[in-house]
Design a protein around this motif. Structure first.
Motif, PDB file in Angstrom:
ATOM      1  N   ASP A   1      30.610  40.038  34.566  1.00  0.00           N
ATOM      2  CA  ASP A   1      29.656  39.719  35.622  1.00  0.00           C
ATOM      3  C   ASP A   1      30.187  38.657  36.582  1.00  0.00           C
ATOM      4  O   ASP A   1      29.561  38.389  37.609  1.00  0.00           O
ATOM      5  CB  ASP A   1      28.339  39.212  35.012  1.00  0.00           C
TER       6      ASP A   1
ATOM      7  N   SER B   1      22.856  46.877  51.135  1.00  0.00           N
ATOM      8  CA  SER B   1      22.273  46.926  49.802  1.00  0.00           C
ATOM      9  C   SER B   1      22.262  45.534  49.188  1.00  0.00           C
ATOM     10  O   SER B   1      22.796  44.574  49.743  1.00  0.00           O
ATOM     11  CB  SER B   1      23.099  47.859  48.900  1.00  0.00           C
TER      12      SER B   1
ATOM     13  N   TYR C   1      23.934  44.728  46.709  1.00  0.00           N
ATOM     14  CA  TYR C   1      25.322  44.427  46.374  1.00  0.00           C
ATOM     15  C   TYR C   1      26.023  43.749  47.557  1.00  0.00           C
ATOM     16  O   TYR C   1      26.775  42.795  47.386  1.00  0.00           O
ATOM     17  CB  TYR C   1      26.057  45.712  45.992  1.00  0.00           C
ATOM     18  N   SER C   2      25.763  44.250  48.748  1.00  0.00           N
ATOM     19  CA  SER C   2      26.352  43.659  49.948  1.00  0.00           C
ATOM     20  C   SER C   2      25.802  42.260  50.192  1.00  0.00           C
ATOM     21  O   SER C   2      26.526  41.361  50.630  1.00  0.00           O
ATOM     22  CB  SER C   2      26.086  44.539  51.167  1.00  0.00           C
TER      23      SER C   2
ATOM     24  N   ARG D   1      24.817  40.127  47.975  1.00  0.00           N
ATOM     25  CA  ARG D   1      25.470  39.222  47.028  1.00  0.00           C
ATOM     26  C   ARG D   1      26.904  38.925  47.468  1.00  0.00           C
ATOM     27  O   ARG D   1      27.383  37.787  47.340  1.00  0.00           O
ATOM     28  CB  ARG D   1      25.464  39.857  45.631  1.00  0.00           C
TER      29      ARG D   1
ATOM     30  N   GLY E   1      30.846  44.111  47.337  1.00  0.00           N
ATOM     31  CA  GLY E   1      29.878  44.152  46.254  1.00  0.00           C
ATOM     32  C   GLY E   1      30.113  45.378  45.400  1.00  0.00           C
ATOM     33  O   GLY E   1      30.474  46.444  45.911  1.00  0.00           O
ATOM     34  N   THR E   2      29.942  45.246  44.084  1.00  0.00           N
ATOM     35  CA  THR E   2      30.102  46.388  43.178  1.00  0.00           C
ATOM     36  C   THR E   2      28.841  46.550  42.353  1.00  0.00           C
ATOM     37  O   THR E   2      28.038  45.631  42.223  1.00  0.00           O
ATOM     38  CB  THR E   2      31.304  46.196  42.235  1.00  0.00           C
ATOM     39  N   HIS E   3      28.682  47.726  41.757  1.00  0.00           N
ATOM     40  CA  HIS E   3      27.514  48.024  40.959  1.00  0.00           C
ATOM     41  C   HIS E   3      27.570  47.278  39.641  1.00  0.00           C
ATOM     42  O   HIS E   3      28.615  47.186  39.013  1.00  0.00           O
ATOM     43  CB  HIS E   3      27.429  49.528  40.689  1.00  0.00           C
ATOM     44  N   GLY E   4      26.415  46.773  39.206  1.00  0.00           N
ATOM     45  CA  GLY E   4      26.348  46.075  37.933  1.00  0.00           C
ATOM     46  C   GLY E   4      25.404  46.753  36.963  1.00  0.00           C
ATOM     47  O   GLY E   4      24.872  46.121  36.068  1.00  0.00           O
TER      48      GLY E   4
ATOM     49  N   LYS F   1      29.582  41.307  41.684  1.00  0.00           N
ATOM     50  CA  LYS F   1      28.450  42.088  41.210  1.00  0.00           C
ATOM     51  C   LYS F   1      27.138  41.443  41.614  1.00  0.00           C
ATOM     52  O   LYS F   1      27.028  40.213  41.698  1.00  0.00           O
ATOM     53  CB  LYS F   1      28.498  42.235  39.690  1.00  0.00           C
ATOM     54  N   ALA F   2      26.146  42.282  41.863  1.00  0.00           N
ATOM     55  CA  ALA F   2      24.839  41.772  42.256  1.00  0.00           C
ATOM     56  C   ALA F   2      24.131  41.152  41.050  1.00  0.00           C
ATOM     57  O   ALA F   2      23.346  40.230  41.183  1.00  0.00           O
ATOM     58  CB  ALA F   2      23.986  42.887  42.860  1.00  0.00           C
ATOM     59  N   TRP F   3      24.374  41.690  39.871  1.00  0.00           N
ATOM     60  CA  TRP F   3      23.801  41.137  38.639  1.00  0.00           C
ATOM     61  C   TRP F   3      24.605  41.629  37.472  1.00  0.00           C
ATOM     62  O   TRP F   3      25.456  42.475  37.597  1.00  0.00           O
ATOM     63  CB  TRP F   3      22.330  41.532  38.477  1.00  0.00           C
TER      64      TRP F   3
END
Length: 282
Positions: free
Chosen positions: A125, A149, A151-152, A154, A249-252, A280-282
């Motif tokens: 993370d 999004s 993600y962006s 973050r 940003g990437t998917h978490g 990652k956003a989370w």
């Protein structure tokens, strides 16, 4: 940023990562951990010999870098699987950034899946900086790829906190839907102009919403919106702006979906045009 970890396999690629880590630690007054991981499948005697040799090499390398002498630095040589040990160390120290060098390239080309970088980004993370170029100064121009999004969002927040002086360029790529089905060249041109105008108005509204609440930082944020696929548009802007860092940003998400970083982020991590941070956003 108070804690940074850089992992090294003692190669030239990792030397570049260490140099950047030292520069960032100095800029942020952060504590730096330099980590080398030895495969725990090795015989004990071989592993211990490698541990001593690696520790000595790290001490000598750091001693040769003027900027490292006054830093708060820890040297760690551990045993395990590299990506897992990196994440464990980062978690233990509550690191705010992991720095890695480029992954190795095989005879068949640059294969990203299964590399240390891919596994650290996918399973962790903490933001990951992949260093491609040698460090000569702090980052000056940062490109943030955005799709509006979470993600962006973050990624932008990270870029703003990561560098207080760099210019931030938000880059968004779009494609006009169904334009290939228009009946004639004349009609195509007319509708294309109309659709581009409407599409740009919609995107401008999205940008305004996206940047809401960032008035204090608006002076160093610029936006670029261009038609085309994300890879081409972002690469073109990096070249045009002479940018030295790309933030994505990437998917978490968990479960099966976590096996995929997203084609855009994965593409840039596979063949980075400049240094790249995956957030990652989370």
């Amino acid at each position: 940023m108070k804690r940074i970890i850089v992992a090294t396999d003692l190669s030239e690629r990792s030397d570049r990562a260490i140099d950047r880590a030292i520069l960032l630690a100095k800029t942020h007054s952060a504590r730096l951990t330099v980590l080398h991981v030895i495969d725990d499948d090795l015989p004990v005697s071989v592993a211990e010999t490698q541990k001593q040799s690696a520790a000595q090499s790290l001490r000598e390398h750091l001693a040769s870098i003027p900027g490292a002498r006054d830093l708060d630095t820890d040297l760690e040589v551990g045993f395990g699987k590299d990506w897992s040990k990196i994440l464990q160390q980062a978690d233990t120290e509550q690191s705010e950034l992991i720095i890695l060098g480029l992954h190795r390239e095989s005879d068949l080309g640059s294969l990203f899946r299964g590399t240390t970088v891919e596994r650290v980004v996918r399973n962790g993370d903490t933001p990951v900086l992949v260093v491609k170029n040698r460090s000569t100064r702090d980052y000056q121009t940062i490109v943030v790829g955005v799709d509006f999004s979470v993600y962006s969002r973050r990624a932008l927040e990270f870029a703003l906190s990561f560098s207080k002086n760099a210019r931030i360029h938000l880059v968004h790529a779009y494609e006009i839907p169904f334009k290939g089905f228009l009946p004639s060249a004349e009609t195509h041109a007319e509708l294309r102009k109309r659709d581009e105008t409407l599409f740009r108005q919609m995107i401008d509204q999205e940008v305004a919403v996206f940047l809401a609440g960032l008035d204090a930082e608006r002076g160093r944020i610029e936006t670029v919106v261009s038609e085309g696929d994300p890879h081409s548009v972002v690469n073109a802007q990096i070249a045009a702006l002479d940018a030295d860092l790309l933030v994505l940003g990437t998917h978490g998400r968990t479960g099966v979906a976590r096996a995929f970083l997203g084609s855009v982020a994965e593409g840039f991590l596979t063949d980075p045009p400049v240094d790249v941070v995956a957030v990652k956003a989370w």
